[in-house]
Scaffold this motif. Structure first.
Motif, PDB file in Angstrom:
ATOM      1  N   UNK A  33      50.266  55.378  29.082  1.00 33.43           N
ATOM      2  CA  UNK A  33      49.979  55.263  30.529  1.00 33.43           C
ATOM      3  C   UNK A  33      49.889  53.793  30.945  1.00 33.43           C
ATOM      4  N   UNK A  34      49.236  52.995  30.113  1.00 36.36           N
ATOM      5  CA  UNK A  34      49.084  51.572  30.438  1.00 36.36           C
ATOM      6  C   UNK A  34      50.432  50.848  30.390  1.00 36.36           C
ATOM      7  N   UNK A  35      51.300  51.267  29.463  1.00 34.10           N
ATOM      8  CA  UNK A  35      52.636  50.646  29.410  1.00 34.10           C
ATOM      9  C   UNK A  35      53.451  51.024  30.647  1.00 34.10           C
ATOM     10  N   UNK A  36      53.276  52.248  31.144  1.00 28.56           N
ATOM     11  CA  UNK A  36      53.939  52.622  32.407  1.00 28.56           C
ATOM     12  C   UNK A  36      53.464  51.692  33.530  1.00 28.56           C
ATOM     13  N   UNK A  37      52.145  51.517  33.629  1.00 32.04           N
ATOM     14  CA  UNK A  37      51.602  50.641  34.683  1.00 32.04           C
ATOM     15  C   UNK A  37      52.126  49.216  34.524  1.00 32.04           C
ATOM     16  N   UNK A  38      52.191  48.760  33.271  1.00 31.57           N
ATOM     17  CA  UNK A  38      52.553  47.369  33.005  1.00 31.57           C
ATOM     18  C   UNK A  38      54.029  47.112  33.320  1.00 31.57           C
ATOM     19  N   UNK A  39      54.902  48.032  32.900  1.00 31.20           N
ATOM     20  CA  UNK A  39      56.338  47.805  33.135  1.00 31.20           C
ATOM     21  C   UNK A  39      56.641  47.847  34.637  1.00 31.20           C
ATOM     22  N   UNK A  40      55.948  48.741  35.344  1.00 33.63           N
ATOM     23  CA  UNK A  40      56.134  48.796  36.801  1.00 33.63           C
ATOM     24  C   UNK A  40      55.660  47.505  37.454  1.00 33.63           C
ATOM     25  N   UNK A  41      54.461  47.081  37.061  1.00 35.33           N
ATOM     26  CA  UNK A  41      53.877  45.924  37.720  1.00 35.33           C
ATOM     27  C   UNK A  41      54.676  44.658  37.431  1.00 35.33           C
ATOM     28  N   UNK A  42      55.323  44.607  36.259  1.00 34.71           N
ATOM     29  CA  UNK A  42      56.122  43.426  35.900  1.00 34.71           C
ATOM     30  C   UNK A  42      57.548  43.529  36.437  1.00 34.71           C
TER      31      UNK A  42
END
Ligand code: ZN
Length: 159
Positions: A33-42
């Protein structure tokens, strides 16, 4: 939660990641879930766990702008490549400012596991095939700077 990105030459980017074990631990589910948030935010199109400091064979792909839902591949292995290759400019969230032409097989067949551990296989081509290859390289410690002959960093051409 948005995770910190490891930036080249961080040691972890050069290591072989470890197989994800099943049943998935709660912290692995959270990592996805955190990697989903991170890739989107970046604004990235893909992210591999070593890029956020986790030595696990886990990647996420973000091609939402092409109407592909965000998805994760666990323990991905590329099991077949087309002979036909294509070349496209690539960058990497772990190597800011560096872009270069990378040649890769145009089509691939990838085997991975889903959240329950079920083995899934799929064919991919074009940009999707390219991102899966880029991210699968990451879990094997391979970076685009190993594959590009000339690249630009800022305005400078490095050979
Ligand atoms: Zn990358």
């Amino acid at each position: 939660m948005i995770l910190d990105l490891k930036i080249y030459p961080a040691d972890i980017l050069r290591k072989q990641a470890e197989e994800v074990q099943y049943p998935l631990a709660e912290n692995t589910r959270k990592l996805i879930r955190d990697m989903f948030d991170t890739v989107r935010s970046a604004n990235g199109i893909g992210l591999a766990a070593p890029q956020v400091g986790k030595l696990q064979r886990l990647i996420v792909i973000n091609l939402e702008h092409l109407d592909v839902p965000l998805f994760a591949l666990i323990n991905p292995v590329i099991i077949d490549f087309s002979k036909k290759k294509s070349t496209m400019e690539e960058g990497c969230l772990s190597i800011p400012g560096v872009f270069g032409m990378v040649e890769r097989p145009e089509r691939i067949r990838v085997k991975a596991q889903d959240l329950k551990g079920k083995i899934v296989e799929a064919e991919a081509e074009g940009l999707l095939a390219r991102v899966i290859q880029h991210e699968t390289d990451h879990i094997n410690g391979v970076l685009i700077i190993d594959k590009i002959k000339k690249y630009t960093k800022g305005k400078e051409l490095v050979q």
